[in-house]
Scaffold this motif. Structure first.
Motif, PDB file in Angstrom:
ATOM      1  N   LYS A  54      11.378   2.470  -2.523  1.00  0.00           N
ATOM      2  CA  LYS A  54      12.093   3.703  -2.188  1.00  0.00           C
ATOM      3  C   LYS A  54      11.125   4.799  -1.757  1.00  0.00           C
ATOM      4  CE  LYS A  54      16.098   2.874  -5.175  1.00  0.00           C
ATOM      5  NZ  LYS A  54      16.890   3.357  -6.325  1.00  0.00           N
ATOM      6  N   ALA A  55       9.969   4.853  -2.418  1.00  0.00           N
ATOM      7  CA  ALA A  55       8.976   5.881  -2.072  1.00  0.00           C
ATOM      8  C   ALA A  55       8.485   5.705  -0.643  1.00  0.00           C
ATOM      9  CB  ALA A  55       7.798   5.816  -3.039  1.00  0.00           C
ATOM     10  N   SER A 101      -4.686  -2.580  -8.977  1.00  0.00           N
ATOM     11  CA  SER A 101      -3.945  -1.323  -9.140  1.00  0.00           C
ATOM     12  C   SER A 101      -4.689  -0.128  -8.581  1.00  0.00           C
ATOM     13  CB  SER A 101      -3.635  -1.087 -10.620  1.00  0.00           C
ATOM     14  OG  SER A 101      -4.843  -1.011 -11.367  1.00  0.00           O
ATOM     15  N   GLN A 102      -6.009  -0.277  -8.317  1.00  0.00           N
ATOM     16  CA  GLN A 102      -6.805   0.851  -7.826  1.00  0.00           C
ATOM     17  C   GLN A 102      -6.912   0.893  -6.305  1.00  0.00           C
ATOM     18  OE1 GLN A 102      -9.940  -0.509 -10.738  1.00  0.00           O
ATOM     19  NE2 GLN A 102     -10.344   1.677 -10.814  1.00  0.00           N
ATOM     20  N   LEU A 103      -6.366  -0.107  -5.627  1.00  0.00           N
ATOM     21  CA  LEU A 103      -6.405  -0.097  -4.163  1.00  0.00           C
ATOM     22  C   LEU A 103      -5.438   0.964  -3.643  1.00  0.00           C
ATOM     23  CD1 LEU A 103      -6.480  -3.921  -3.333  1.00  0.00           C
ATOM     24  CD2 LEU A 103      -8.389  -2.324  -3.347  1.00  0.00           C
ATOM     25  N   SER A 104      -5.926   1.823  -2.752  1.00  0.00           N
ATOM     26  CA  SER A 104      -5.110   2.961  -2.303  1.00  0.00           C
ATOM     27  C   SER A 104      -4.371   2.696  -0.999  1.00  0.00           C
ATOM     28  CB  SER A 104      -6.006   4.195  -2.116  1.00  0.00           C
ATOM     29  OG  SER A 104      -6.977   3.952  -1.114  1.00  0.00           O
ATOM     30  N   ARG A 161      -1.751  19.852   6.962  1.00  0.00           N
ATOM     31  CA  ARG A 161      -1.252  21.122   6.420  1.00  0.00           C
ATOM     32  C   ARG A 161      -0.158  20.886   5.379  1.00  0.00           C
ATOM     33  NH1 ARG A 161      -1.822  23.151  11.791  1.00  0.00           N
ATOM     34  NH2 ARG A 161       0.414  22.971  12.222  1.00  0.00           N
ATOM     35  N   ALA A 162       0.567  19.768   5.535  1.00  0.00           N
ATOM     36  CA  ALA A 162       1.665  19.498   4.602  1.00  0.00           C
ATOM     37  C   ALA A 162       1.175  18.872   3.299  1.00  0.00           C
ATOM     38  CB  ALA A 162       2.691  18.577   5.265  1.00  0.00           C
ATOM     39  N   TRP A 163       0.146  18.017   3.396  1.00  0.00           N
ATOM     40  CA  TRP A 163      -0.362  17.344   2.198  1.00  0.00           C
ATOM     41  C   TRP A 163      -1.890  17.397   2.198  1.00  0.00           C
ATOM     42  CZ3 TRP A 163       3.310  14.423   5.229  1.00  0.00           C
ATOM     43  CH2 TRP A 163       4.591  14.403   4.691  1.00  0.00           C
ATOM     44  N   THR A 202      -6.132   9.652   4.899  1.00  0.00           N
ATOM     45  CA  THR A 202      -5.437   9.417   3.636  1.00  0.00           C
ATOM     46  C   THR A 202      -5.121  10.766   3.001  1.00  0.00           C
ATOM     47  OG1 THR A 202      -6.619   7.331   3.296  1.00  0.00           O
ATOM     48  CG2 THR A 202      -5.545   8.296   1.371  1.00  0.00           C
ATOM     49  N   VAL A 203      -3.872  10.942   2.581  1.00  0.00           N
ATOM     50  CA  VAL A 203      -3.445  12.213   1.975  1.00  0.00           C
ATOM     51  C   VAL A 203      -2.806  11.939   0.616  1.00  0.00           C
ATOM     52  CG1 VAL A 203      -3.062  13.307   4.223  1.00  0.00           C
ATOM     53  CG2 VAL A 203      -1.162  12.123   3.095  1.00  0.00           C
ATOM     54  N   ILE A 204      -2.724  12.993  -0.193  1.00  0.00           N
ATOM     55  CA  ILE A 204      -2.037  12.911  -1.478  1.00  0.00           C
ATOM     56  C   ILE A 204      -0.593  13.330  -1.254  1.00  0.00           C
ATOM     57  CG2 ILE A 204      -1.983  13.651  -3.875  1.00  0.00           C
ATOM     58  CD1 ILE A 204      -4.489  12.125  -3.143  1.00  0.00           C
ATOM     59  N   GLY A 205       0.311  12.361  -1.296  1.00  0.00           N
ATOM     60  CA  GLY A 205       1.713  12.608  -0.970  1.00  0.00           C
ATOM     61  C   GLY A 205       2.556  12.930  -2.189  1.00  0.00           C
ATOM     62  N   PRO A 206       3.854  12.719  -2.090  1.00  0.00           N
ATOM     63  CA  PRO A 206       4.764  13.019  -3.195  1.00  0.00           C
ATOM     64  C   PRO A 206       4.383  12.258  -4.466  1.00  0.00           C
ATOM     65  CG  PRO A 206       5.983  12.544  -1.183  1.00  0.00           C
ATOM     66  CD  PRO A 206       4.554  12.212  -0.909  1.00  0.00           C
ATOM     67  N   LYS A 207       4.535  12.920  -5.618  1.00  0.00           N
ATOM     68  CA  LYS A 207       4.255  12.343  -6.936  1.00  0.00           C
ATOM     69  C   LYS A 207       2.817  11.850  -7.056  1.00  0.00           C
ATOM     70  CE  LYS A 207       9.071  10.915  -7.591  1.00  0.00           C
ATOM     71  NZ  LYS A 207       9.988   9.785  -7.875  1.00  0.00           N
ATOM     72  N   GLY A 208       1.890  12.496  -6.313  1.00  0.00           N
ATOM     73  CA  GLY A 208       0.473  12.155  -6.420  1.00  0.00           C
ATOM     74  C   GLY A 208       0.097  10.824  -5.811  1.00  0.00           C
ATOM     75  N   MET A 209       0.978  10.214  -5.006  1.00  0.00           N
ATOM     76  CA  MET A 209       0.713   8.905  -4.418  1.00  0.00           C
ATOM     77  C   MET A 209      -0.220   9.035  -3.220  1.00  0.00           C
ATOM     78  SD  MET A 209       3.482   5.998  -3.208  1.00  0.00           S
ATOM     79  CE  MET A 209       4.070   6.856  -1.767  1.00  0.00           C
ATOM     80  N   ARG A 210      -1.264   8.219  -3.191  1.00  0.00           N
ATOM     81  CA  ARG A 210      -2.175   8.208  -2.037  1.00  0.00           C
ATOM     82  C   ARG A 210      -1.493   7.503  -0.875  1.00  0.00           C
ATOM     83  NH1 ARG A 210      -8.534   7.279  -2.868  1.00  0.00           N
ATOM     84  NH2 ARG A 210      -8.985   9.094  -4.155  1.00  0.00           N
TER      85      ARG A 210
END
Length: 721
Positions: free
Chosen positions: A211-212, A255-258, A282-284, A309-317
């Motif tokens: 969903k994300a 689990s650490q692969l971005s 500018r957004a993230w 690579t940006v930090i998106g919603p809920k801290g997701m890379r």
């Protein structure tokens, strides 16, 4: 695929195609292959038809499609090159003959034959890229049907050849779709357990982040469209083999692969790529050091895109790849993306490719031709050619601003030889960004490199460890080849004498003349030299000299020997800085194994050398003692029938059965555990130090990657000091 279906596919993108000639080729292929069948039981002619069908997906010209239909007739039927030329013209005949030569390439332990085949292979495809495209389609269909082959050893050989030769060549000319499928099919054969583990982890991740992914795609599309940028955004999942390769290369767990999920942002123009990048940043917030602009500096295979690579919603890379439709097609299809109509004829459009920022698709392959021209022995030829095929880019600049593309991990000597062979030969030092730096300094993107030249060429033998490119290594090798003759002769003699000892025979009084005649070498010294270089094995000599040798003696002759400390270890390690009679010590802080890049530190006051891996942290204390350093390398003997002691540190969850699971993974990967030590670190996590016997660094890397793919393992790595 039926005859009319193939014709319709070709005419869909080339309406003026010679339909009569295509029909003639189809009928000729069916008639010549006759009643031949494949391992699956299907008629053999179905294979060339499917190969032709694959090429229609890439919209190749009529000559390429006909070549695909006929690519096996010279090798597998009574047809000759002259027959093909008489019926279909000189162009098709030359292409078919080129593909036929490529079909004879085999990966074998016989370096001499492999090197000669590789030489013919590279020279053939460097003349006409269509030869390679037909061969890649041929290999792709063979891999899709590989499971029908009954013998596991043959399946493994074909899969490994695919992974080591054909997939890298597909990547070199930008055919990402073919490369990815070849890698996945080979991975499925070579390591099915690891692939299954990764697929299971991906299925879990899909349920957690599905969903994300959709939310992010919609958010990015709305952001860009609100600013007037027409866009198409979609998420894509990393392939299992790509994840496996990253688990091998990086000291991280699954689990650490971005970048397991990445988002492709397709826009209309190059200018829109940079506008989209600005809006996204500018957004993230962007992740530092995770930005690459392959539009201004395209990859060697003409790949163009912006990666960030940006930090998106809920801290997701979130990894973003921003490109145009044209860039996307080149990224997927490579050189095949540039076949089109021009001047009322259909074929490869070099001008269109150059207008889109591309370059000659064969330039990468011609670098391999340059490697071949330096000559050298078979082992080096194979090694250097494969190095060139596996390049991953770093961009550096000359002081005048000229861009030089180099592989990841390249050093100043690689840069010097990339500029010109004469520059490399006369190098005595280097400035990086205006500062004097050691020649072992790895280059990073954007470095400005100034080469300091001496008055005359001088190439020390230890320079081999200061390079990673095939071009640099082959040039250095050419200079020092003559000086190595004596060292190889001594190593070969020692290896042969040890083989005599292992089978319980004395060398005294035994004539080697039968071996010289059978193995086609003129003198005893030439035989020793060939053994030292790995061209002939001691076992081959034993079987000729003692033809009645029983199975027990034969097994003793080929048994793996443990690499231990001592004076005899010179048979495993070579280096111009090693004095006669030196005692070697393989240090426990980093446990070097064959395949590792190694360096020696001379002990003070004694004729003894400590051997470390090049990235061992212990080496920092000797940084200002350059006179004690010795540049070393493994001998062919070390890389064949030996085993080495290595160490692993595995971080595991504190759950029932996990230690047994770890031991099972190591055992199934062929590792022999000889020691375990558990250290309590936290309430729910343990560190386990594992001592194990392995064959080489590829073996231990495979074990590490298999451990990292396990859900109960948080991390696995080799201690380095």
């Amino acid at each position: 695929m039926r005859q009319y279906e193939l014709i319709e596919r070709v005419r869909a993108y080339e309406p003026d195609a010679d339909e009569a000639l295509l029909n003639k080729a189809y009928v000729y292929a069916v008639r010549m292959h006759g009643s031949q069948t494949r391992a699956s039981g299907d008629p053999y002619f179905a294979h060339p038809v499917e190969v032709a069908g694959i090429l229609t997906e890439y919209r190749l010209d009529t000559a390429s499609i006909i070549t695909a239909l006929l690519h096996d007739v010279i090798e597998d039927t009574s047809a000759t090159r002259q027959d093909i030329e008489n019926l279909f013209g000189a162009e098709v005949a030359e292409l078919v003959e080129g593909v036929t030569k490529l079909s004879k390439l085999e990966l074998t332990a016989d370096y001499a034959r492999q090197a000669e085949n590789l030489r013919k292979f590279i020279l053939a495809i460097s003349k006409d890229v269509r030869v390679l495209l037909v061969k890649l389609a041929d290999r792709l269909h063979n891999m899709r049907t590989l499971h029908f082959i009954a013998k596991p050893a043959k399946r493994e050989r074909i899969a490994r050849e695919t992974l080591e030769i054909y997939a890298p060549l597909a990547r070199n000319i930008g055919c990402h779709r073919i490369c990815s499928e070849l890698e996945e099919l080979a991975f499925e054969q070579l390591n099915p357990m690891a692939r299954t583990a990764i697929i299971r982890r991906l299925e879990v991740l899909r349920g957690e982040q599905g969903k994300a992914v959709m939310t992010v795609s919609n958010d990015v599309a709305r952001l860009l469209e609100a600013d007037g940028i027409a866009t198409r955004v979609f998420g894509r999942e990393k392939h299992p083999f790509s994840i496996w390769r990253k688990l091998q290369r990086k000291s991280v767990g699954f689990s650490q692969l971005s970048d397991i999920y990445a988002f492709r942002v397709i826009v209309d123009s190059e200018a829109d790529c940079y506008r989209a990048l600005g809006l996204i940043h500018r957004a993230w917030p962007c992740v530092p050091e995770r930005f690459k602009d392959f539009i201004s500096t395209p990859k060697r295979n003409n790949y163009r895109s912006i990666h960030t690579t940006v930090i998106g919603p809920k801290g997701m890379r979130i990894e973003m790849q921003i490109r145009t439709e044209a860039m996307d097609r080149v990224a997927e299809d490579g050189v095949a993306a540039h076949w089109r109509y021009k001047n009322k004829s259909y074929g490869f459009d070099a001008e269109h490719m150059e207008a889109e920022g591309g370059r000659d698709p064969l330039s990468n392959l011609r670098q391999l031709v340059a490697v071949l021209e330096h000559g050298g022995d078979a082992e080096d030829l194979v090694e250097h050619a494969k190095l060139e095929m596996f390049l991953d880019q770093t961009f550096a600049f000359t002081p005048k601003g000229k861009l030089v593309s180099l592989p990841r991990g390249a050093m100043p000597l690689d840069f010097a030889y990339a500029v010109h062979t004469d520059v490399g030969d006369s190098t005595i030092g280097a400035k990086i960004n205006g500062e004097l730096k050691p020649l072992r300094t790895p280059l990073v993107n954007g470095d400005v490199v100034e080469i300091i030249k001496g008055a005359k060429p001088a190439v020390p033998p230890d320079w081999r460890s200061l390079t990673v490119t095939g071009k640099a290594r082959s040039a250095i090798r050419r200079h020092i080849r003559q000086t190595e003759k004596e060292e190889f002769l001594r190593l070969g003699k020692a290896a042969l004498f040890q083989a005599f000892e292992r089978v319980g025979k004395s060398r005294t009084g035994v004539s080697l003349r039968p071996a010289l005649e059978r193995l086609d070498v003129p003198t005893d010294d030439d035989l020793y030299d060939a053994i030292g270089r790995g061209r002939i094995t001691p076992m081959q000599v034993m079987e000729v000299v003692f033809p009645g040798m029983d199975d027990t003696a034969r097994a003793a002759a080929v048994a793996r020997r443990a690499i231990d400390d001592g004076k005899e270890s010179r048979i495993f390690v070579r280096g111009a800085g090693l004095a006669p009679g030196v005692t070697l010590h393989f240090m426990p802080c980093c446990t070097p194994v064959p395949g590792d890049r190694i360096v020696g530190i001379m002990r003070e006051g004694v004729n003894e050398v400590d051997i470390h891996t090049i990235d061992c942290r212990t080496l920092a204390q000797y940084e200002d003692q350059g006179d004690r350093w010795r540049d070393l390398a493994w001998t062919p003997e070390a890389e064949r029938n030996t085993s080495s002691r290595a160490k692993l540190r595995v971080t595991i969850l504190n759950t029932p059965g996990v230690l047994g699971e770890v031991c099972t993974i190591i055992g199934e990967a062929g590792g022999n555990i000889v020691g375990l030590k558990m250290t309590h670190r936290q309430e729910d996590v343990f560190d386990v130090d594992v001592d194990l016997d392995v064959t080489d660094n590829r073996h231990i890397t495979t074990i590490i990657a298999a451990l990292r793919a396990c859900p109960s393992v948080e991390g696995a790595e080799r201690p380095m000091g």
